[in-house]
Design a protein around this motif. Structure first.
Motif, PDB file in Angstrom:
ATOM      1  N   VAL A   1       0.819  -1.213   0.000  1.00 16.99           N
ATOM      2  CA  VAL A   1       0.000   0.000   0.000  1.00 16.99           C
ATOM      3  C   VAL A   1       0.853   1.263   0.000  1.00 16.99           C
ATOM      4  O   VAL A   1       0.561   2.207  -0.728  1.00 16.99           O
ATOM      5  N   GLN A   2       1.912   1.282   0.788  1.00 23.44           N
ATOM      6  CA  GLN A   2       2.700   2.503   0.939  1.00 23.44           C
ATOM      7  C   GLN A   2       3.678   2.760  -0.196  1.00 23.44           C
ATOM      8  O   GLN A   2       3.871   3.906  -0.586  1.00 23.44           O
ATOM      9  N   THR A   3       4.302   1.702  -0.710  1.00 20.43           N
ATOM     10  CA  THR A   3       5.358   1.943  -1.690  1.00 20.43           C
ATOM     11  C   THR A   3       5.088   1.340  -3.068  1.00 20.43           C
ATOM     12  O   THR A   3       5.762   1.701  -4.018  1.00 20.43           O
ATOM     13  N   GLN A   4       4.139   0.407  -3.159  1.00 18.26           N
ATOM     14  CA  GLN A   4       3.886  -0.243  -4.440  1.00 18.26           C
ATOM     15  C   GLN A   4       2.397  -0.361  -4.741  1.00 18.26           C
ATOM     16  O   GLN A   4       1.910  -1.431  -5.099  1.00 18.26           O
ATOM     17  N   PRO A   5       1.636   0.732  -4.630  1.00 17.47           N
ATOM     18  CA  PRO A   5       0.188   0.605  -4.844  1.00 17.47           C
ATOM     19  C   PRO A   5      -0.181   0.118  -6.239  1.00 17.47           C
ATOM     20  O   PRO A   5      -1.250  -0.464  -6.420  1.00 17.47           O
TER      21      PRO A   5
ATOM     22  N   LYS B   1       0.860  -2.404  -7.648  1.00 20.03           N
ATOM     23  CA  LYS B   1       0.738  -3.867  -7.611  1.00 20.03           C
ATOM     24  C   LYS B   1      -0.634  -4.316  -7.108  1.00 20.03           C
ATOM     25  O   LYS B   1      -1.000  -5.465  -7.298  1.00 20.03           O
ATOM     26  N   LEU B   2      -1.376  -3.425  -6.460  1.00 20.52           N
ATOM     27  CA  LEU B   2      -2.688  -3.798  -5.920  1.00 20.52           C
ATOM     28  C   LEU B   2      -3.626  -4.296  -7.016  1.00 20.52           C
ATOM     29  O   LEU B   2      -4.460  -5.156  -6.779  1.00 20.52           O
ATOM     30  N   GLN B   3      -3.481  -3.753  -8.207  1.00 22.15           N
ATOM     31  CA  GLN B   3      -4.341  -4.162  -9.304  1.00 22.15           C
ATOM     32  C   GLN B   3      -3.832  -5.439  -9.979  1.00 22.15           C
ATOM     33  O   GLN B   3      -4.600  -6.259 -10.446  1.00 22.15           O
ATOM     34  N   LYS B   4      -2.522  -5.617  -9.986  1.00 23.62           N
ATOM     35  CA  LYS B   4      -1.915  -6.698 -10.749  1.00 23.62           C
ATOM     36  C   LYS B   4      -1.880  -8.028 -10.011  1.00 23.62           C
ATOM     37  O   LYS B   4      -1.775  -9.070 -10.640  1.00 23.62           O
ATOM     38  N   ILE B   5      -1.927  -8.004  -8.685  1.00 22.14           N
ATOM     39  CA  ILE B   5      -1.771  -9.244  -7.926  1.00 22.14           C
ATOM     40  C   ILE B   5      -2.971  -9.510  -7.029  1.00 22.14           C
ATOM     41  O   ILE B   5      -3.709  -8.601  -6.689  1.00 22.14           O
ATOM     42  N   ASN B   6      -3.097 -10.737  -6.650  1.00 26.04           N
ATOM     43  CA  ASN B   6      -4.084 -11.128  -5.654  1.00 26.04           C
ATOM     44  C   ASN B   6      -3.349 -11.093  -4.315  1.00 26.04           C
ATOM     45  O   ASN B   6      -2.376 -11.838  -4.131  1.00 26.04           O
ATOM     46  N   PRO B   7      -3.766 -10.228  -3.360  1.00 25.49           N
ATOM     47  CA  PRO B   7      -3.043 -10.127  -2.089  1.00 25.49           C
ATOM     48  C   PRO B   7      -2.879 -11.463  -1.364  1.00 25.49           C
ATOM     49  O   PRO B   7      -1.822 -11.729  -0.791  1.00 25.49           O
ATOM     50  N   SER B   8      -3.884 -12.333  -1.403  1.00 23.19           N
ATOM     51  CA  SER B   8      -3.768 -13.607  -0.707  1.00 23.19           C
ATOM     52  C   SER B   8      -2.684 -14.485  -1.335  1.00 23.19           C
ATOM     53  O   SER B   8      -1.896 -15.117  -0.627  1.00 23.19           O
ATOM     54  N   THR B   9      -2.595 -14.496  -2.653  1.00 25.19           N
ATOM     55  CA  THR B   9      -1.558 -15.256  -3.344  1.00 25.19           C
ATOM     56  C   THR B   9      -0.183 -14.658  -3.053  1.00 25.19           C
ATOM     57  O   THR B   9       0.776 -15.380  -2.784  1.00 25.19           O
ATOM     58  N   HIS B  10      -0.099 -13.342  -3.092  1.00 29.09           N
ATOM     59  CA  HIS B  10       1.162 -12.641  -2.833  1.00 29.09           C
ATOM     60  C   HIS B  10       1.669 -12.951  -1.414  1.00 29.09           C
ATOM     61  O   HIS B  10       2.852 -13.250  -1.235  1.00 29.09           O
ATOM     62  N   ILE B  11       0.785 -12.890  -0.442  1.00 26.68           N
ATOM     63  CA  ILE B  11       1.157 -13.175   0.947  1.00 26.68           C
ATOM     64  C   ILE B  11       1.601 -14.624   1.083  1.00 26.68           C
ATOM     65  O   ILE B  11       2.627 -14.914   1.707  1.00 26.68           O
ATOM     66  N   SER B  12       0.842 -15.521   0.515  1.00 31.47           N
ATOM     67  CA  SER B  12       1.160 -16.944   0.587  1.00 31.47           C
ATOM     68  C   SER B  12       2.536 -17.233  -0.012  1.00 31.47           C
ATOM     69  O   SER B  12       3.327 -17.995   0.565  1.00 31.47           O
ATOM     70  N   GLU B  13       2.838 -16.609  -1.133  1.00 32.11           N
ATOM     71  CA  GLU B  13       4.146 -16.799  -1.772  1.00 32.11           C
ATOM     72  C   GLU B  13       5.267 -16.190  -0.935  1.00 32.11           C
ATOM     73  O   GLU B  13       6.341 -16.768  -0.798  1.00 32.11           O
ATOM     74  N   LYS B  14       5.011 -15.024  -0.356  1.00 29.31           N
ATOM     75  CA  LYS B  14       6.029 -14.323   0.440  1.00 29.31           C
ATOM     76  C   LYS B  14       6.375 -15.103   1.705  1.00 29.31           C
ATOM     77  O   LYS B  14       7.541 -15.199   2.074  1.00 29.31           O
ATOM     78  N   VAL B  15       5.368 -15.672   2.359  1.00 30.75           N
ATOM     79  CA  VAL B  15       5.582 -16.391   3.615  1.00 30.75           C
ATOM     80  C   VAL B  15       5.920 -17.860   3.375  1.00 30.75           C
ATOM     81  O   VAL B  15       6.575 -18.494   4.191  1.00 30.75           O
ATOM     82  N   GLY B  16       5.472 -18.381   2.250  1.00 34.29           N
ATOM     83  CA  GLY B  16       5.743 -19.780   1.938  1.00 34.29           C
ATOM     84  C   GLY B  16       4.830 -20.749   2.677  1.00 34.29           C
ATOM     85  O   GLY B  16       5.217 -21.880   2.967  1.00 34.29           O
ATOM     86  N   ARG B  17       3.619 -20.295   2.964  1.00 37.47           N
ATOM     87  CA  ARG B  17       2.633 -21.142   3.650  1.00 37.47           C
ATOM     88  C   ARG B  17       1.277 -20.971   2.970  1.00 37.47           C
ATOM     89  O   ARG B  17       1.026 -20.002   2.268  1.00 37.47           O
TER      90      ARG B  17
ATOM     91  N   SER C   1      -7.044  14.664  -6.385  1.00 40.44           N
ATOM     92  CA  SER C   1      -8.498  14.662  -6.201  1.00 40.44           C
ATOM     93  C   SER C   1      -8.907  13.278  -5.701  1.00 40.44           C
ATOM     94  O   SER C   1      -8.129  12.318  -5.784  1.00 40.44           O
ATOM     95  N   LEU C   2     -10.123  13.164  -5.222  1.00 39.13           N
ATOM     96  CA  LEU C   2     -10.620  11.875  -4.743  1.00 39.13           C
ATOM     97  C   LEU C   2     -10.642  10.847  -5.877  1.00 39.13           C
ATOM     98  O   LEU C   2     -10.330   9.675  -5.669  1.00 39.13           O
ATOM     99  N   SER C   3     -10.960  11.300  -7.065  1.00 42.58           N
ATOM    100  CA  SER C   3     -10.963  10.415  -8.226  1.00 42.58           C
ATOM    101  C   SER C   3      -9.551   9.888  -8.520  1.00 42.58           C
ATOM    102  O   SER C   3      -9.364   8.703  -8.798  1.00 42.58           O
ATOM    103  N   GLN C   4      -8.556  10.749  -8.410  1.00 48.14           N
ATOM    104  CA  GLN C   4      -7.172  10.337  -8.631  1.00 48.14           C
ATOM    105  C   GLN C   4      -6.708   9.367  -7.540  1.00 48.14           C
ATOM    106  O   GLN C   4      -5.982   8.414  -7.830  1.00 48.14           O
ATOM    107  N   ILE C   5      -7.124   9.605  -6.309  1.00 47.28           N
ATOM    108  CA  ILE C   5      -6.769   8.715  -5.201  1.00 47.28           C
ATOM    109  C   ILE C   5      -7.394   7.340  -5.423  1.00 47.28           C
ATOM    110  O   ILE C   5      -6.743   6.316  -5.227  1.00 47.28           O
ATOM    111  N   ALA C   6      -8.651   7.323  -5.840  1.00 48.48           N
ATOM    112  CA  ALA C   6      -9.324   6.049  -6.126  1.00 48.48           C
ATOM    113  C   ALA C   6      -8.568   5.286  -7.213  1.00 48.48           C
ATOM    114  O   ALA C   6      -8.364   4.074  -7.093  1.00 48.48           O
ATOM    115  N   ASP C   7      -8.123   5.989  -8.240  1.00 52.98           N
ATOM    116  CA  ASP C   7      -7.348   5.352  -9.308  1.00 52.98           C
ATOM    117  C   ASP C   7      -6.000   4.858  -8.794  1.00 52.98           C
ATOM    118  O   ASP C   7      -5.574   3.744  -9.106  1.00 52.98           O
ATOM    119  N   LEU C   8      -5.330   5.686  -8.003  1.00 55.25           N
ATOM    120  CA  LEU C   8      -4.001   5.352  -7.481  1.00 55.25           C
ATOM    121  C   LEU C   8      -4.023   4.086  -6.625  1.00 55.25           C
ATOM    122  O   LEU C   8      -3.113   3.272  -6.694  1.00 55.25           O
TER     123      LEU C   8
END
Length: 187
Positions: free
Chosen positions: A81-85, A87-103, A142-149
């Motif tokens: 969220v802070q440095t690579q937003p 990636k939020l669109q490109k990845i599934n957070p659950s898959t990303h977490i699972s791969e990062k932790v290895g569980r 703007s709020l629209s730009q934040i939503a996109d970001l």
């Protein structure tokens, strides 16, 4: 040796922790969000010394394996969220977490809920809302730009989620004179 350090949430935290290890004559090979890799194993005295120094700056060495896994999950989401937003669109957070932790994600989700008292999904939502607050306070987008970001499907979705978490609409939050942001490590 890999050490897990709680409350490292930004690049300044990494610099402070790296400096503490350097001043303690403990060579590191890597200092990343929540993780420090040392060149050599630490003895009990070195571990106690670095633990005390870290605590004086609001950090904490984690030695419990369950807490270490939860910490990796949290730092992974904070980094997203802070440095690579983008990636939020490109990845599934659950898959990303699972791969990062290895569980398995189901195990990690249950563990996270037991240790933190909230779900991984809610933690991610809270991180995104804090980022929205930060961007609203800076008043550069703007709020629209934040939503996109942050890859919300619409401004309405962002506004609904923001109000559910904060009790305020984004525009009302922006109008408030006092700062209602929460430190990232307290989420």
């Amino acid at each position: 040796m890999t050490l897990y350090v709680k409350n490292m949430v930004c690049d300044r935290c990494k610099m402070v922790v790296a400096d503490l290890f350097d001043k303690s004559d403990i060579p590191t090979t890597k200092v990343d969000l929540g993780v420090v890799e040392t060149s050599n194993d630490l003895d009990d005295k070195q571990t106690e010394t670095i633990s005390q120094k870290l605590q004086s700056y609001g950090f904490e060495l984690l030695d419990d394996k369950r807490k270490q896994m939860v910490h990796i999950i949290k730092t992974t989401l904070i980094e997203l969220v802070q440095t690579q937003p983008e990636k939020l669109q490109k990845i599934n957070p659950s898959t990303h977490i699972s791969e990062k932790v290895g569980r398995d994600y189901k195990y990690l989700s249950t563990l996270f809920s037991e240790v933190e008292g909230t779900t991984i999904e809610q933690f991610l939502i809270n991180q995104k809302i804090e980022k929205v607050k930060e961007l609203l306070v800076y008043d550069e987008y703007s709020l629209s730009q934040i939503a996109d970001l942050l890859y919300y499907s619409s401004v309405q979705h962002l506004s609904t989620q923001f109000k559910k978490v904060t009790g305020l609409t984004p525009s009302h939050f922006k109008q408030l004179k006092e700062n209602k942001r929460i430190s990232i490590n307290q989420i």
